[in-house]
Design an enzyme around this catalytic site. Sequence first.
Site, PDB file in Angstrom:
ATOM      1  N   CYS A 147    -115.818  31.582  22.134  1.00 42.48           N
ATOM      2  CA  CYS A 147    -115.051  31.691  20.890  1.00 42.48           C
ATOM      3  C   CYS A 147    -113.753  32.446  21.089  1.00 42.48           C
ATOM      4  CB  CYS A 147    -115.846  32.492  19.843  1.00 42.48           C
ATOM      5  SG  CYS A 147    -117.148  31.571  19.051  1.00 42.48           S
TER       6      CYS A 147
ATOM      7  N   CYS B 222    -112.909  34.449  15.567  1.00 41.43           N
ATOM      8  CA  CYS B 222    -113.934  33.548  15.020  1.00 41.43           C
ATOM      9  C   CYS B 222    -114.870  34.298  14.090  1.00 41.43           C
ATOM     10  CB  CYS B 222    -114.734  32.879  16.127  1.00 41.43           C
ATOM     11  SG  CYS B 222    -115.833  31.595  15.468  1.00 41.43           S
TER      12      CYS B 222
ATOM     13  N   CYS C 259    -116.603  26.621  20.881  1.00 42.29           N
ATOM     14  CA  CYS C 259    -117.124  26.711  19.516  1.00 42.29           C
ATOM     15  C   CYS C 259    -116.427  25.673  18.645  1.00 42.29           C
ATOM     16  CB  CYS C 259    -116.857  28.115  18.993  1.00 42.29           C
ATOM     17  SG  CYS C 259    -117.113  28.329  17.233  1.00 42.29           S
TER      18      CYS C 259
HETATM   19 ZN   LIG Z   1    -116.005  30.388  17.367  1.00 43.22          ZN
END
Ligand SMILES: [Zn+2]
Length: 194
Positions: free
Chosen positions: A38, A42, A69
């Site tokens: 990520c 995030c 992600c």
């Molecule tokens: Zn993420």
Amino acid sequence: MLDQNKISKDTMWEATVTCNPEYDGKFFYAIKTTGIFCRPSCKSKTPKYKNVSYFFDAANAQKAGYRPCKRCRPDLKIKKYDPLESIIEDTKRIIENNYRKNIHLIDIASDVGVSPFYLNRLFKDRTGYTPRMFLEKARIEQAKELLLTTTLNSTEVGYQVGYISISSFYNAFKRSTGLTPSQFQANYVETTTE
Ligand SMILES: [Zn+2]
């Protein structure tokens, strides 16, 4: 790279926990248990400290077997993935390219594919300005430039930057600078010749 190495693990962990967007693009965190990596900003569930490892490069995270992600799209080569942000960017671009014309919110909204009401609210939320205020800002900035760098008088400047009525140009200019266009011009010349 040197400056990337300056980010300590503690800093990265803190940025991860606080979803700090300032670190987007500077590092990525990967979660062992989910196999996903990520961007720092995030908003997905905060991982456990022991499961996290860090990468300065998305490609290296993928090489290590992590999948990007779906929410923050760390594999995309842009600083931050946000579908609404593209509406904001498009709106700004349309205004910046067309402020000389008599443009209306309804046309901008239809260009970016949302309702005028929604665009107004979204734009205000993200930038602090309504599209109309942003348009005014672009026009006034350009007007200041023209007043100081050309021999156009203030009426001509008002028309050049897209106002169809000179009184609305004067009012907008005064709202933004506290001065009339000619006061602004005179003021600037005085202070710079000292
Ligand atoms: Zn993420």
